[in-house]
Design an enzyme around this catalytic site. Structure first.
Site, short mmCIF file in Angstrom:
data_model
loop_
_atom_site.label_atom_id
_atom_site.label_comp_id
_atom_site.label_asym_id
_atom_site.label_seq_id
_atom_site.Cartn_x
_atom_site.Cartn_y
_atom_site.Cartn_z
CG ASP A 1 -2.14 2.84 -1.83
OD1 ASP A 1 -2.13 4.03 -2.19
OD2 ASP A 1 -1.35 2.39 -0.98
CB SER B 1 -6.42 -0.24 0.20
OG SER B 1 -5.62 0.60 -0.57
CB THR C 1 -4.53 7.02 4.47
OG1 THR C 1 -3.40 6.36 3.90
CG2 THR C 1 -4.08 8.34 5.04
#
Ligand code: ASP
Length: 324
Positions: free
Chosen positions: A88, A56, A13
């Site tokens: 993640d 991820s 992100t």
């Protein structure tokens, strides 16, 4: 003299933007943006390397091994490394590198819970914190670190505890290693586990199965049929499993598969405490290994490295019995 830090970007992100109507997706401006990020300039001499740009959930143990080798080779020319990653699976990659890396120089993972299109984005602040931690003398020899939201956590114990909050990364029970304040970095404790499993190969065929009430043996039987090398069973509480899966556990052991029990609880160790059928003591007598306080996804990676290094289940068993 200013420290030399390499920032290795892998995606997540922190490197994503809102792109309507497609949602939050990777974009290719992040790495270039880091090079012109003013707040980093006084902290260290920075090089940036775009290693990957993936969400991820796309990370795999094979990619983690490649990343570990890359970090070990690059870091020779630097004082420390910062790795940006999706949140993640960050705790998995950071733990894998914690076990596998040769270097004792600071290696610091960071990420963002909010993309750069969101109000109150956390990525830039986290990167500054991570670079400061990587450039800090006291960060040496502390294992792989995870810096998020002004907090320093150990890779072994850190957990993504919340799906959205910027203070999501935390170490339940044991707490932070340190904090990052505007004036200085303070370490409050040391992580005392310094396990290293250095190997150039991993065994990917290791499964993780979570126990739930009333479960049957379908997942265990599938794992056995696939000739998995080891099964991590996320059991209840102190390491207890439902009776319906005991026959499959016996079948797995008879087939030479290592069965390692960890707890599905948030914190705490498994123990040979309960003697009823399915209890931890009963399982230990059956030949199951009780895996201490390590969480399921991390135990799975640890076994991949251990089987990669030692190959033989008996050697891995002996190792685990000495090192749980
Ligand atoms: N899905 C994103 C990832 O892990 C989440 C994040 O980075 O926060 O790549």
């Amino acid at each position: 003299m200013k420290k030399k830090i390499i920032i290795i970007t892998t995606g997540g992100t922190i490197a994503m933007k809102q792109n309507s109507p497609f949602g939050v997706v990777p974009n290719d401006e992040f790495t270039a943006g880091l090079l012109s990020f003013e707040q980093l300039k006084d902290l260290a001499t920075i090089d940036v390397h775009e290693y990957a740009n993936i969400p991820s959930p796309y990370m795999t143990p094979e990619k983690m091994l490649e990343l570990a080798k890359f970090v070990d080779s690059e870091i020779e020319r630097y004082d420390g490394a910062v790795i940006t990653h999706g949140t993640d699976t960050l705790e998995e990659t950071a733990y894998f590198l914690n076990l596998n890396l040769k270097t004792e120089k600071p290696v610091v993972f960071t990420a963002a819970m909010r993309s750069s299109s969101e109000l109150g984005l956390d990525g830039p602040r986290n990167i500054v914190g991570a670079v400061r931690a990587a450039a800090c003398e006291e960060s040496k020899g502390k294992g792989v670190l995870v810096v998020m939201d002004d907090a320093i956590n150990s890779a072994r114990d850190v957990v993504k505890t919340d799906s959205g909050r910027t203070d999501s990364f935390f170490t339940p029970l044991y707490g932070l290693l340190g904090t990052i304040d505007p004036d200085k970095i303070t370490y409050y404790r040391k992580a005392l586990f310094h396990e290293k499993i250095q190997t150039d190969t991993i065994e990917p065929n290791i499964d993780l199965i979570k126990c739930v009430s009333g479960m049957d043996s379908r997942f265990l039987d599938t794992a056995i049929r696939q000739n998995t090398r080891a099964i991590v069973l996320e059991a209840f509480g102190r390491g207890n499993i439902p009776p319906a899966i005991i026959p499959a556990v016996r079948r797995a052991i008879a087939a030479g598969i290592l069965v390692v029990v960890v707890s599905r609880t948030y914190t705490g160790r498994v123990l040979p405490e309960y003697g009823y059928e399915g209890g931890g003591l009963f399982l230990q007598k059956l030949g199951v290994i009780l895996g201490s306080d390590l969480k399921g996804p991390k135990m799975r990676l640890r076994l991949m490295l251990l089987f990669g290094k030692y190959k033989e289940p008996q050697i891995v068993r002996d190792y685990l019995e000495k090192n749980t």
